[in-house]
Design a protein around this motif. Structure first.
Motif, PDB file in Angstrom:
ATOM      1  N   LEU A 139       0.824  -1.199   0.000  1.00  0.00           N
ATOM      2  CA  LEU A 139       0.000   0.000   0.000  1.00  0.00           C
ATOM      3  C   LEU A 139       0.863   1.256   0.000  1.00  0.00           C
ATOM      4  CD1 LEU A 139      -2.822   1.397   0.438  1.00  0.00           C
ATOM      5  CD2 LEU A 139      -2.348   1.234   2.862  1.00  0.00           C
ATOM      6  N   ASN A 140       0.482   2.198  -0.825  1.00  0.00           N
ATOM      7  CA  ASN A 140       1.093   3.512  -0.785  1.00  0.00           C
ATOM      8  C   ASN A 140      -0.034   4.533  -0.847  1.00  0.00           C
ATOM      9  OD1 ASN A 140       2.400   5.961  -1.298  1.00  0.00           O
ATOM     10  ND2 ASN A 140       4.093   4.925  -2.310  1.00  0.00           N
ATOM     11  N   LEU A 141      -0.359   5.068   0.325  1.00  0.00           N
ATOM     12  CA  LEU A 141      -1.560   5.876   0.455  1.00  0.00           C
ATOM     13  C   LEU A 141      -1.215   7.272   0.948  1.00  0.00           C
ATOM     14  CD1 LEU A 141      -4.787   5.972   0.758  1.00  0.00           C
ATOM     15  CD2 LEU A 141      -4.374   5.229   3.090  1.00  0.00           C
ATOM     16  N   THR A 142      -1.753   8.252   0.262  1.00  0.00           N
ATOM     17  CA  THR A 142      -1.585   9.631   0.714  1.00  0.00           C
ATOM     18  C   THR A 142      -2.919  10.143   1.219  1.00  0.00           C
ATOM     19  OG1 THR A 142       0.065   9.946  -1.001  1.00  0.00           O
ATOM     20  CG2 THR A 142      -0.792  11.930   0.041  1.00  0.00           C
ATOM     21  N   LEU A 143      -2.934  10.649   2.442  1.00  0.00           N
ATOM     22  CA  LEU A 143      -4.162  11.176   3.014  1.00  0.00           C
ATOM     23  C   LEU A 143      -3.995  12.664   3.296  1.00  0.00           C
ATOM     24  CD1 LEU A 143      -4.957   8.338   5.566  1.00  0.00           C
ATOM     25  CD2 LEU A 143      -6.218   8.811   3.472  1.00  0.00           C
ATOM     26  N   ILE A 144      -5.035  13.402   2.986  1.00  0.00           N
ATOM     27  CA  ILE A 144      -4.993  14.847   3.176  1.00  0.00           C
ATOM     28  C   ILE A 144      -6.110  15.253   4.125  1.00  0.00           C
ATOM     29  CG2 ILE A 144      -5.274  17.081   2.001  1.00  0.00           C
ATOM     30  CD1 ILE A 144      -4.200  15.454  -0.525  1.00  0.00           C
ATOM     31  N   GLY A 145      -5.790  16.088   5.104  1.00  0.00           N
ATOM     32  CA  GLY A 145      -6.824  16.536   6.040  1.00  0.00           C
ATOM     33  C   GLY A 145      -6.236  17.010   7.351  1.00  0.00           C
ATOM     34  N   ILE A 146      -6.950  16.720   8.441  1.00  0.00           N
ATOM     35  CA  ILE A 146      -6.531  17.150   9.771  1.00  0.00           C
ATOM     36  C   ILE A 146      -5.647  16.055  10.381  1.00  0.00           C
ATOM     37  CG2 ILE A 146      -7.348  17.669  12.102  1.00  0.00           C
ATOM     38  CD1 ILE A 146      -9.963  18.684  10.739  1.00  0.00           C
ATOM     39  N   THR A 147      -4.443  16.434  10.829  1.00  0.00           N
ATOM     40  CA  THR A 147      -3.543  15.400  11.354  1.00  0.00           C
ATOM     41  C   THR A 147      -3.756  15.133  12.846  1.00  0.00           C
ATOM     42  OG1 THR A 147      -1.851  17.080  11.676  1.00  0.00           O
ATOM     43  CG2 THR A 147      -1.721  15.777   9.660  1.00  0.00           C
TER      44      THR A 147
ATOM     45  N   LYS B 271       4.658   8.836   7.157  1.00  0.00           N
ATOM     46  CA  LYS B 271       5.433  10.054   7.087  1.00  0.00           C
ATOM     47  C   LYS B 271       4.500  11.259   7.079  1.00  0.00           C
ATOM     48  CE  LYS B 271       9.187  11.922   4.356  1.00  0.00           C
ATOM     49  NZ  LYS B 271       8.604  12.764   3.326  1.00  0.00           N
ATOM     50  N   VAL B 272       4.789  12.217   7.943  1.00  0.00           N
ATOM     51  CA  VAL B 272       3.968  13.427   7.985  1.00  0.00           C
ATOM     52  C   VAL B 272       4.631  14.488   7.113  1.00  0.00           C
ATOM     53  CG1 VAL B 272       2.931  15.174   9.465  1.00  0.00           C
ATOM     54  CG2 VAL B 272       3.269  12.858  10.328  1.00  0.00           C
ATOM     55  N   ASN B 273       4.036  14.757   5.966  1.00  0.00           N
ATOM     56  CA  ASN B 273       4.589  15.762   5.071  1.00  0.00           C
ATOM     57  C   ASN B 273       4.193  17.166   5.479  1.00  0.00           C
ATOM     58  OD1 ASN B 273       5.906  13.933   3.483  1.00  0.00           O
ATOM     59  ND2 ASN B 273       4.232  13.746   2.007  1.00  0.00           N
TER      60      ASN B 273
ATOM     61  N   ASP C 294       0.584  11.014  15.085  1.00  0.00           N
ATOM     62  CA  ASP C 294       1.749  10.736  15.924  1.00  0.00           C
ATOM     63  C   ASP C 294       1.555   9.458  16.721  1.00  0.00           C
ATOM     64  OD1 ASP C 294       3.345  13.302  15.603  1.00  0.00           O
ATOM     65  OD2 ASP C 294       1.366  14.040  16.142  1.00  0.00           O
ATOM     66  N   THR C 295       0.397   9.340  17.350  1.00  0.00           N
ATOM     67  CA  THR C 295       0.134   8.149  18.158  1.00  0.00           C
ATOM     68  C   THR C 295       0.048   6.907  17.282  1.00  0.00           C
ATOM     69  OG1 THR C 295      -1.091   9.552  19.646  1.00  0.00           O
ATOM     70  CG2 THR C 295      -1.363   7.213  19.931  1.00  0.00           C
TER      71      THR C 295
ATOM     72  N   VAL D 229       1.770  10.237   4.384  1.00  0.00           N
ATOM     73  CA  VAL D 229       1.924   9.114   3.459  1.00  0.00           C
ATOM     74  C   VAL D 229       2.093   7.848   4.281  1.00  0.00           C
ATOM     75  CG1 VAL D 229       3.332   8.098   1.640  1.00  0.00           C
ATOM     76  CG2 VAL D 229       2.993  10.559   1.715  1.00  0.00           C
ATOM     77  N   PHE D 230       1.286   6.849   3.970  1.00  0.00           N
ATOM     78  CA  PHE D 230       1.356   5.592   4.699  1.00  0.00           C
ATOM     79  C   PHE D 230       1.732   4.474   3.736  1.00  0.00           C
ATOM     80  CE2 PHE D 230      -1.055   1.807   6.431  1.00  0.00           C
ATOM     81  CZ  PHE D 230      -0.116   1.511   7.401  1.00  0.00           C
ATOM     82  N   GLN D 231       2.820   3.763   4.077  1.00  0.00           N
ATOM     83  CA  GLN D 231       3.234   2.621   3.265  1.00  0.00           C
ATOM     84  C   GLN D 231       3.222   1.390   4.137  1.00  0.00           C
ATOM     85  OE1 GLN D 231       6.771   4.802   2.083  1.00  0.00           O
ATOM     86  NE2 GLN D 231       6.537   3.914   0.054  1.00  0.00           N
TER      87      GLN D 231
END
Lengths: 359, 102
Positions: free
Chosen positions: A111-119, A150-152, A128-129, A165-167
């Protein structure tokens, strides 16, 4: 065709879809907020359905005319390309990422997923948790190298603008666990992120939290992470996340996100206190990760898995019932009087990922 | 006797979770899904339309979906009190351990 699971209400929406995908059983949910002022699915639930559609191949989603019923016929977990998903601003990225972590190891491809929104917010687990507590849990069950979060860019509520980004690699089969020793806490780590505000704020949070934590243990290190420019999202905000690590690898995580008008000192103080409450529970995983650990125990090989938990959270109790619905697995729960904890035992269903090649 | 008590207690927790058998709380949980409409809702008539009012929004089968569980205030401890802090002192490597543990 696997038998249809019929459920009611909007509760545990994500759990139900995740279990549906993993068990291959279609699910029909009716009476979703049928009697409330804003009936039917909310925007974040629809967004989550879309994400599930992106994660799978051949899923069938039917939403009723009034939006109060959903039929979900799961397809195959198959991800061929990079996925990107805008999570919107009504729920944070954690809401979406939590179930994805449970699904990703069983997919066809990495999986290579990029999520956009509130961290970070105070409703769902922050990135973080999830990174420091939930992902190490995957390793316990045999999901080894290559798990990356990874938090971009940070995105504080209300406007968000964060990007992660979550791998995650795929796994052939999970390992069973025998985990009844929570161990002693040997160190405490933490992160305070701040964005679009004075970097000094983070230091104030750290000082207060450290003051209380140092009364127990000197090995406390809290990292201040200040975001600038493009990485700072659209709204100002800060949050603290703390992790206590024990000698046996148990991780207790807590976090507090600042709300409008809250004092940095209060945020730090609250986080430390919540960490103590979590430590008092004495489980091998913290309250928030009970679900993930129990799910992986059920999906493990046909062997006995055992884990010690603290008090079960309401979400966990619902989850146990749903596991019984979808997989027919019942946990044996034995209270341990001496430590006021629960021993949870189950036999796995022997879930194997057929698409993962051996060697 | 202690053995039988333990066995009973574990059964109770299983009942609480899976909601089968004689435990009263388990029954409550089961009932909350089907018996809800008659007891919790009152119907107010205004003109042509009937307005249904639910006493508790966001409860029962439509509970808010979040795994993060914030402990309610009444169950929390005053961690600024050194005596309370002693409760978890031995959960740290720096605490006083029993002689048999090392």
């Amino acid at each position: 065709m696997a038998s249809l699971v019929k459920l009611e209400g909007a509760q545990c929406f994500r759990q139900r879809l995740v279990l549906s995908i993993l068990s291959g059983k279609p699910v029909k949910i009716t009476k979703i907020r049928a009697e409330e002022d804003s009936p039917g699915l909310s925007d974040y639930e629809v967004s989550f359905l879309r994400l599930m559609d992106k994660m799978t191949n051949g899923s069938l989603i039917e939403i009723g005319y009034t939006g109060t019923s959903v039929l979900f016929r799961p397809g195959i977990l198959s991800i061929r390309r990079k996925i990107e998903h805008d999570c919107g601003t009504s729920r944070s990225i954690g809401y979406f990422l939590e179930p994805i972590i449970a699904l990703a190891p069983f997919a066809k491809t990495e999986l290579n997923l990029t999520l956009i929104g509130i961290t970070n917010d105070d409703i769902d687990p922050s990135v973080d948790t999830l990174r420091t507590v939930s992902l190490p849990l995957l390793r316990r069950f045999g999901v080894e190298d290559g798990v990356v979060l990874k938090v971009n860019a940070r995105g504080a509520p209300p406007l968000g603008g964060g990007e992660v980004v979550f791998q995650c690699p795929v796994v052939k089969a999970l390992a069973p666990i025998q985990w009844d020793d929570a161990g002693m806490i040997k160190r405490i780590r933490g992160t305070v992120y701040s964005t679009r505000m004075s970097p000094q704020t983070a230091n104030r949070v750290v000082d207060k939290a450290r003051g209380l934590l140092n009364t127990f243990i000197p090995d406390v290190y809290i990292y201040c992470d200040h975001y600038k420019g493009k990485e700072s999202g659209k709204s100002p905000g800060y949050a603290i996340s703390l992790v206590a690590e024990t000698t046996t690898g148990t991780l207790y995580g807590t976090e507090v996100a600042a709300e409008k008008g809250s004092l940095p000192e209060d945020v730090g103080d609250e986080a430390a206190k919540l960490l103590f409450e979590e430590i008092l529970q004495g489980g091998c995983v913290d309250t928030q990760n009970q679900n993930l650990a129990l799910l992986f125990m059920v999906l493990g090989p046909e062997d006995v898995s055992k884990i010690r938990l603290g008090k079960l959270s309401p979400a966990t109790i619902d989850f146990l019932r749903h596991i019984k619905n979808f997989f027919g697995v019942t946990f044996r729960i034995v209270p341990d009087e001496a430590t006021d904890t629960l021993m949870m035992t189950c036999v796995g269903v022997g879930y194997t990922n057929l698409s993962k090649r051996i060697g | 006797a202690a053995e039988s008590f333990k066995a009973r207690r574990s059964k109770n927790i299983m009942h609480l979770v899976y909601g089968k058998g004689g435990d009263s709380e388990a029954k409550d949980i089961e009932k909350s899904t089907d018996g809800k409409e008659d007891s919790d809702t009152e119907v107010e008539e205004s003109g042509l339309f009937k307005i249904k009012k639910t006493s508790q929004a966001n409860s029962g089968i439509n509970q808010f979906d979040a795994t993060k569980h914030r402990l309610p205030d009444e169950y929390r401890h005053d961690w600024h009190n050194p005596e309370i802090r002693e409760m978890i002192r031995n959960r740290f490597v720096t605490g006083k351990w029993d002689n048999d543990e090392d």
